[in-house]
Design a protein around this motif. Structure first.
Motif, PDB file in Angstrom:
ATOM      1  N   ASP A 210       0.815  -1.214   0.000  1.00  0.00           N
ATOM      2  CA  ASP A 210       0.000   0.000   0.000  1.00  0.00           C
ATOM      3  C   ASP A 210       0.853   1.270   0.000  1.00  0.00           C
ATOM      4  O   ASP A 210       1.682   1.466   0.891  1.00  0.00           O
ATOM      5  CB  ASP A 210      -0.923  -0.008   1.226  1.00  0.00           C
ATOM      6  N   ARG A 211       0.662   2.111  -1.011  1.00  0.00           N
ATOM      7  CA  ARG A 211       1.262   3.433  -1.139  1.00  0.00           C
ATOM      8  C   ARG A 211       2.794   3.426  -1.214  1.00  0.00           C
ATOM      9  O   ARG A 211       3.422   4.462  -1.020  1.00  0.00           O
ATOM     10  CB  ARG A 211       0.806   4.350   0.003  1.00  0.00           C
ATOM     11  N   LEU A 212       3.387   2.262  -1.490  1.00  0.00           N
ATOM     12  CA  LEU A 212       4.850   2.215  -1.594  1.00  0.00           C
ATOM     13  C   LEU A 212       5.357   3.134  -2.697  1.00  0.00           C
ATOM     14  O   LEU A 212       6.353   3.845  -2.525  1.00  0.00           O
ATOM     15  CB  LEU A 212       5.317   0.780  -1.845  1.00  0.00           C
ATOM     16  N   ARG A 213       4.663   3.145  -3.827  1.00  0.00           N
ATOM     17  CA  ARG A 213       5.131   3.961  -4.958  1.00  0.00           C
ATOM     18  C   ARG A 213       5.129   5.458  -4.620  1.00  0.00           C
ATOM     19  O   ARG A 213       5.936   6.214  -5.139  1.00  0.00           O
ATOM     20  CB  ARG A 213       4.263   3.711  -6.195  1.00  0.00           C
ATOM     21  N   THR A 214       4.219   5.874  -3.747  1.00  0.00           N
ATOM     22  CA  THR A 214       4.138   7.305  -3.413  1.00  0.00           C
ATOM     23  C   THR A 214       5.327   7.763  -2.566  1.00  0.00           C
ATOM     24  O   THR A 214       5.516   8.963  -2.372  1.00  0.00           O
ATOM     25  CB  THR A 214       2.835   7.619  -2.654  1.00  0.00           C
ATOM     26  N   CYS A 215       6.124   6.819  -2.080  1.00  0.00           N
ATOM     27  CA  CYS A 215       7.265   7.168  -1.232  1.00  0.00           C
ATOM     28  C   CYS A 215       8.507   7.529  -2.049  1.00  0.00           C
ATOM     29  O   CYS A 215       9.521   7.945  -1.485  1.00  0.00           O
ATOM     30  CB  CYS A 215       7.598   6.011  -0.296  1.00  0.00           C
ATOM     31  N   PHE A 216       8.457   7.360  -3.368  1.00  0.00           N
ATOM     32  CA  PHE A 216       9.576   7.679  -4.246  1.00  0.00           C
ATOM     33  C   PHE A 216       9.262   8.943  -5.065  1.00  0.00           C
ATOM     34  O   PHE A 216       8.168   9.076  -5.610  1.00  0.00           O
ATOM     35  CB  PHE A 216       9.840   6.543  -5.227  1.00  0.00           C
ATOM     36  N   VAL A 217      10.231   9.843  -5.146  1.00  0.00           N
ATOM     37  CA  VAL A 217      10.090  11.056  -5.962  1.00  0.00           C
ATOM     38  C   VAL A 217      11.329  11.169  -6.856  1.00  0.00           C
ATOM     39  O   VAL A 217      12.455  11.026  -6.385  1.00  0.00           O
ATOM     40  CB  VAL A 217       9.959  12.307  -5.083  1.00  0.00           C
ATOM     41  N   PHE A 218      11.118  11.443  -8.150  1.00  0.00           N
ATOM     42  CA  PHE A 218      12.209  11.548  -9.122  1.00  0.00           C
ATOM     43  C   PHE A 218      12.208  12.970  -9.703  1.00  0.00           C
ATOM     44  O   PHE A 218      11.174  13.424 -10.204  1.00  0.00           O
ATOM     45  CB  PHE A 218      12.029  10.531 -10.242  1.00  0.00           C
ATOM     46  N   THR A 219      13.358  13.639  -9.627  1.00  0.00           N
ATOM     47  CA  THR A 219      13.443  15.041 -10.049  1.00  0.00           C
ATOM     48  C   THR A 219      14.699  15.280 -10.870  1.00  0.00           C
ATOM     49  O   THR A 219      15.794  14.890 -10.451  1.00  0.00           O
ATOM     50  CB  THR A 219      13.463  15.978  -8.823  1.00  0.00           C
ATOM     51  N   HIS A 220      14.515  15.916 -12.021  1.00  0.00           N
ATOM     52  CA  HIS A 220      15.683  16.346 -12.810  1.00  0.00           C
ATOM     53  C   HIS A 220      16.119  17.706 -12.277  1.00  0.00           C
ATOM     54  O   HIS A 220      15.342  18.654 -12.234  1.00  0.00           O
ATOM     55  CB  HIS A 220      15.316  16.464 -14.290  1.00  0.00           C
ATOM     56  N   GLU A 221      17.382  17.802 -11.854  1.00  0.00           N
ATOM     57  CA  GLU A 221      17.898  19.056 -11.336  1.00  0.00           C
ATOM     58  C   GLU A 221      19.377  19.173 -11.687  1.00  0.00           C
ATOM     59  O   GLU A 221      20.236  18.611 -11.013  1.00  0.00           O
ATOM     60  CB  GLU A 221      17.690  19.166  -9.820  1.00  0.00           C
ATOM     61  N   SER A 222      19.645  19.866 -12.773  1.00  0.00           N
ATOM     62  CA  SER A 222      21.029  19.962 -13.253  1.00  0.00           C
ATOM     63  C   SER A 222      21.872  20.772 -12.287  1.00  0.00           C
ATOM     64  O   SER A 222      21.444  21.811 -11.809  1.00  0.00           O
ATOM     65  CB  SER A 222      21.030  20.619 -14.627  1.00  0.00           C
TER      66      SER A 222
END
Length: 222
Positions: A210-222
């Motif tokens: 449950d909600r495991l995927r919501t615990c990951f955040v992916f961000t492009h930041e050069s």
């Protein structure tokens, strides 16, 4: 003290200034022997500084734990991960108002499943998150092994509640997100003496939790 070294650019921002306006201040710290400048064989892109023994003693007198302080230039002159660590400091500095505490990789003294994150940070809401910065795209099996280690730690719930991935290249960010979005992740492990990463033949289904995927955040930041 926390990251072993930094750059004048980052330290200037940390005191709400810029390298031009703070130049006299940092030069005075160097002259007084509290910090020292050093060169790294892999880059001359920035002006790098670190503590001296005098600087570490000053911090100790103010109650800081300096047990892991780095004060010898020889340890950093050939350090190959210098640009990676500067990137980690930068993304954290960009979000400093979101955190109350930051612990760098080598100062994390709790046991994790898998490799330690690049840093862990305590949010203003009181929970810890893992920080990962990727300058280059890792091999597919290594990525899945990292995702699985984080998933295990998140399900364990003892050390951190989320993972923030940052990427130098936008294409790498999209690639990780594509692998992450798959319904099944191959379980990847290190093999015997060779230490090669191989697929075990088993799979992990992130949507079963449950909600495991919501615990990951992916961000492009050069």
């Amino acid at each position: 003290l926390e990251f072993r070294f930094s750059s004048i650019r980052i330290l200037s921002r940390r005191i709400d200034s810029n390298p031009v306006n703070s130049n006299r201040y940092f030069n005075a710290l160097i002259k007084d022997g509290l910090i020292q400048q050093f060169a790294n064989v892999h880059t001359n892109a920035e002006r790098y500084v670190m503590l001296t023994k005098t600087g570490a003693s000053y911090l100790e007198a103010w109650g800081r734990d300096v047990n892991k302080a780095t004060t010898r230039v020889a340890h950093l002159g050939r350090y190959s991960q210098i640009l990676h660590d500067i990137a980690v400091q930068t993304v954290l500095l960009n979000r400093l108002n979101q955190f109350t505490e930051v612990v760098w990789d080598r100062h994390i003294d709790i046991e994790f499943g898998g490799d330690r994150p690049d840093a862990i940070a305590k949010s203003v809401n009181g929970y810890w998150v893992a920080i990962e910065f990727e300058r280059w795209r890792k091999e597919r099996k290594r990525i899945y092994m990292s995702l699985l280690h984080h998933a295990d730690n998140l399900r364990d719930g003892k050390h951190y509640k989320g993972v923030l991935f940052f990427f130098e290249q936008e294409a790498d960010c999209k690639y990780y997100m594509d692998l992450f979005s798959q319904k099944e992740w191959p379980k990847c492990i290190r093999s015997g003496r060779s230490n090669r990463i191989i697929e075990s033949g088993e799979v992990f289904k992130p949507d079963d939790y449950d909600r495991l995927r919501t615990c990951f955040v992916f961000t492009h930041e050069s």
